[in-house]
Design an enzyme around this catalytic site. Structure first.
Site, PDB file in Angstrom:
ATOM      1  N   ASN A  61      -0.185  24.346 -63.330  1.00 58.46           N
ATOM      2  CA  ASN A  61      -1.113  25.076 -64.191  1.00 58.46           C
ATOM      3  C   ASN A  61      -2.217  25.726 -63.377  1.00 58.46           C
ATOM      4  O   ASN A  61      -2.698  25.158 -62.391  1.00 58.46           O
ATOM      5  CB  ASN A  61      -1.666  24.197 -65.327  1.00 58.46           C
ATOM      6  CG  ASN A  61      -2.263  22.888 -64.882  1.00 58.46           C
ATOM      7  OD1 ASN A  61      -1.857  22.328 -63.883  1.00 58.46           O
ATOM      8  ND2 ASN A  61      -3.235  22.409 -65.621  1.00 58.46           N
ATOM      9  N   GLU A  63      -5.746  27.428 -64.133  1.00 58.02           N
ATOM     10  CA  GLU A  63      -6.752  27.666 -65.173  1.00 58.02           C
ATOM     11  C   GLU A  63      -7.717  28.766 -64.769  1.00 58.02           C
ATOM     12  O   GLU A  63      -7.748  29.210 -63.618  1.00 58.02           O
ATOM     13  CB  GLU A  63      -7.496  26.354 -65.461  1.00 58.02           C
ATOM     14  CG  GLU A  63      -6.572  25.300 -66.052  1.00 58.02           C
ATOM     15  CD  GLU A  63      -7.286  24.000 -66.383  1.00 58.02           C
ATOM     16  OE1 GLU A  63      -8.460  23.807 -65.973  1.00 58.02           O
ATOM     17  OE2 GLU A  63      -6.663  23.163 -67.063  1.00 58.02           O
ATOM     18  N   CYS A  72       0.196  27.918 -67.975  1.00 53.65           N
ATOM     19  CA  CYS A  72       0.803  26.590 -67.854  1.00 53.65           C
ATOM     20  C   CYS A  72       1.739  26.521 -66.641  1.00 53.65           C
ATOM     21  O   CYS A  72       2.259  27.533 -66.171  1.00 53.65           O
ATOM     22  CB  CYS A  72       1.627  26.282 -69.091  1.00 53.65           C
ATOM     23  SG  CYS A  72       0.739  26.312 -70.641  1.00 53.65           S
ATOM     24  N   GLU A  74       4.787  25.399 -66.558  1.00 59.17           N
ATOM     25  CA  GLU A  74       6.165  25.783 -66.866  1.00 59.17           C
ATOM     26  C   GLU A  74       6.349  27.295 -66.736  1.00 59.17           C
ATOM     27  O   GLU A  74       7.320  27.770 -66.155  1.00 59.17           O
ATOM     28  CB  GLU A  74       6.542  25.350 -68.291  1.00 59.17           C
ATOM     29  CG  GLU A  74       6.504  23.851 -68.510  1.00 59.17           C
ATOM     30  CD  GLU A  74       5.143  23.350 -69.014  1.00 59.17           C
ATOM     31  OE1 GLU A  74       4.099  23.880 -68.576  1.00 59.17           O
ATOM     32  OE2 GLU A  74       5.146  22.428 -69.838  1.00 59.17           O
ATOM     33  N   CYS A 111       4.257  23.229 -74.124  1.00 62.89           N
ATOM     34  CA  CYS A 111       3.586  23.812 -75.289  1.00 62.89           C
ATOM     35  C   CYS A 111       4.515  24.840 -75.951  1.00 62.89           C
ATOM     36  O   CYS A 111       5.556  25.198 -75.405  1.00 62.89           O
ATOM     37  CB  CYS A 111       2.259  24.456 -74.877  1.00 62.89           C
ATOM     38  SG  CYS A 111       2.436  26.063 -74.084  1.00 62.89           S
ATOM     39  N   CYS A 114       5.368  27.987 -73.859  1.00 60.30           N
ATOM     40  CA  CYS A 114       6.310  27.707 -72.771  1.00 60.30           C
ATOM     41  C   CYS A 114       7.721  27.496 -73.323  1.00 60.30           C
ATOM     42  O   CYS A 114       8.702  27.903 -72.709  1.00 60.30           O
ATOM     43  CB  CYS A 114       5.860  26.499 -71.966  1.00 60.30           C
ATOM     44  SG  CYS A 114       4.440  26.857 -70.921  1.00 60.30           S
TER      45      CYS A 114
HETATM   46 ZN   LIG Z   1       2.709  25.806 -71.853  1.00 60.26          ZN
END
Ligand SMILES: [Zn+2]
Length: 159
Positions: A61, A63, A72, A74, A111, A114
């Site tokens: 990830n 940010e 993210c 993924e 999530c 993703c």
């Molecule tokens: Zn995600």
């Protein structure tokens, strides 16, 4: 009127039950957590994708102070894989998370955004992606995104 029941198949196992290729992929996802840029959430997620050519690419990830600008693990991983190796499908994807000095005991799951990108990657290469969700106690193995994203946008006819 009728009811449709949707079931998801998830294999639960532990690290010692994995084969060596699966262990390597999990290890790479765990390693990738330590390179995450997560100064805000302190929740470091790593992912590792095994490609059809045998290559393993990793991501984590990333940010940003403007939160929606981050990404993210993924999607960082899959977009990198697709950018660098557009001719090779993704065979499997391992995901791990590290926070407060430890890996999570229970697996972390992708999530919604993703999941949508995993679906698109499966459709792009016509290849189900085996998903390994790492937890210190349990590992979940999912044979394809259908088990994580039923009734996906663009896939209703699959039911
Ligand atoms: Zn995600």
């Amino acid at each position: 009127m009728k009811q449709i029941n949707i079931t998801a198949k998830i294999i639960v196992c532990n690290y010692n039950e994995l084969n060596s290729a699966e262990k390597i992929l999990i290890d790479k996802a765990k390693e990738a957590t330590f390179k995450a840029y997560a100064p805000y959430s302190k929740f470091q997620v790593g992912a590792a994708a095994l490609l059809a050519n045998g290559e393993i690419v990793t991501g984590n990830n990333q940010e940003n102070v403007a939160f929606p600008s981050g990404l993210c693990a993924e999607r960082t991983t899959l977009f990198y894989a697709n950018a660098q190796y557009p001719d090779h499908s993704v065979k499997s994807l391992a995901i791990a998370a590290y926070t407060n000095g430890d890996f999570l005991e229970k697996p972390i799951s992708p999530c919604g955004a993703c999941r949508q990108v995993i679906l698109e990657t499966e459709m792009r290469y016509n290849q189900a992606i085996r998903i390994l969700l790492y937890g210190e106690k349990d590992i979940y193995i999912i044979e394809g995104i259908n088990d994580l994203l039923p009734l996906a946008f663009g896939s209703i006819e699959a039911i």
